[in-house]
Design a protein around this motif. Structure first.
Motif, short mmCIF file in Angstrom:
data_model
loop_
_atom_site.label_atom_id
_atom_site.label_comp_id
_atom_site.label_asym_id
_atom_site.label_seq_id
_atom_site.Cartn_x
_atom_site.Cartn_y
_atom_site.Cartn_z
N SER A 27 -8.65 4.63 3.50
CA SER A 27 -9.31 4.25 2.24
C SER A 27 -9.15 2.77 1.96
O SER A 27 -9.89 2.19 1.18
N ASP A 28 -8.12 2.17 2.56
CA ASP A 28 -7.89 0.74 2.32
C ASP A 28 -8.62 -0.13 3.35
O ASP A 28 -8.31 -1.31 3.52
N LEU B 282 0.83 -1.21 0.00
CA LEU B 282 0.00 0.00 0.00
C LEU B 282 0.87 1.26 0.00
O LEU B 282 0.67 2.18 -0.80
#
Ligand code: ATP
Ligand code: MG
Length: 336
Positions: free
Chosen positions: A100-101, A47
């Protein structure tokens, strides 16, 4: 009278080895848990690399120094090239990405002494703190891990001491008691000063096989610890004896007024030599534990005039239980 007590202690204490070892074993994280931590680290790195392709993540703290008990939070360090953007901005950006993940409880603590982003991974339930470019913590993590490989009794003693400290609530730096890192250093120092020694002094007494310079601090020590595997074998003290002696030391023998424990030198040094005799700002130096690399840093500086009393009473309580209680393994870890 004193002699008789010592004799009784020697004949009686050995029956505590099995229960102490059982407690130690029960605290060790499973391979499955370790694998989960690694997987989380890998997915976090992926990420992070979307935004910063050359950034890397390192585990540090108890999940990497071999003093982590099961179900601990993991400590992660993001190593990122100095760019134009500030640490706070990096942390805020990182928090956004993590959020957001789908990671949970994401929180950026930009004003903390060590600024971090906190998060919880819903798939594994693992909580994680991410700091930025805290290379010194990665290096002190390696030092602790290397010491742990020299003699198995260090890991056993430190697990028992950390477990005791958590149960008795004297492992809370924001309450003025000591960090886990400080307790592990106390255990290392204690084993360095047994007669015969159970641990060597890897820094000033041995030639350096590992050297890095971090923030102008040269971190150098002998790290070929596989060559030192039987260093402690001339000392046959058992874990029960060591737990007893550790608490006896901090309850009755440590010279709180004058002494600084130093893993770096493997010996006691004086507060005078370090100029730690006066209160400067918030540093009161009521219990002095020198950081092995940041030598001007006293890990006891969080301790104030109230918490020193709490701490010393807890050491005395533990020493008393080890000396006189018929079932010390229960009493010692009774929640405060
Ligand atoms: P725990 O199992 O309680 O989480 P830990 O070793 O991870 O134990 P933390 O308090 O989470 O302890 O600290 C993480 C790491 O940060 C330590 O292992 C050490 O490398 C570094 N660290 C913590 N406090 C200090 C300090 N005061 N000075 C230097 N390094 C520190
Ligand atoms: Mg930790």
């Amino acid at each position: 009278r004193n002699n008789r007590r010592v004799l009784e202690y020697h004949s009686d204490i050995e029956r505590l080895n099995a229960p102490f070892l059982a407690i130690y074993e029960s605290l060790i994280p499973t391979e499955e848990e370790k694998a989960k931590q690694k997987r989380l680290l890998t997915s976090l790195e992926k990420l992070v690399n979307k935004e910063w392709p050359s950034a890397r993540l390192f585990l540090y703290g108890s999940c990497a120094n071999s003093f982590g008990v099961s179900n601990s939070d993991i400590d992660v360090c993001l190593e990122i090239e100095d760019s134009d953007i500030s640490k706070s901005e990096i942390l805020l950006k990182l928090a956004d990405m993590l959020h957001s993940d789908n990671l949970q409880n994401v929180q950026a603590l930009t004003r903390a002494r060590v600024p971090i982003v906190k998060l919880m991974d819903p798939d594994t339930g693992i909580s994680c703190d991410i700091c930025i470019n805290n290379v010194l913590a990665v290096v002190n993590t390696k030092l602790l891990r290397d010491y742990a490989q020299i003699d198995a009794r260090l890991r056993q003693l430190a697990f028992i001491v950390k477990h005791w400290a958590k149960k008795r609530r004297v492992n809370e730096t924001y309450q003025g008691t000591l960090s886990s890192y400080a307790y592990v250093l106390m255990c290392i120092h204690f084993l360095q000063t047994r007669k015969p020694a159970i641990l060597p002094c890897l820094q000033v007494e041995m030639h350096a096989t590992y050297t890095v310079t971090v923030d102008d601090i040269e971190c150098a020590y002998f790290d070929r610890v596989e060559d030192l595997r039987d260093f402690g074998s001339r000392n046959i003290e058992s874990i029960a004896q060591l737990v007893w002696a550790f608490f006896d030391y901090w309850a009755y023998r440590h010279d709180y007024a004058n002494a600084v424990i130093s893993v770096r030198t493997g010996s006691i040094i004086s507060k005078r030599a370090k100029d730690w005799t006066r209160r400067i700002g918030n540093d009161r130096h009521l219990i002095c534990i020198e950081d092995p690399f940041e030598v001007s840093h006293d890990l006891g500086r969080v301790v104030d005039k109230h918490s020193i009393k709490t701490l010393r009473e807890e050491f005395e309580r533990a020493a008393h239980i080890m000396q006189f209680d018929p079932d010390p393994c229960v009493k010692l870890f009774e929640p405060y």
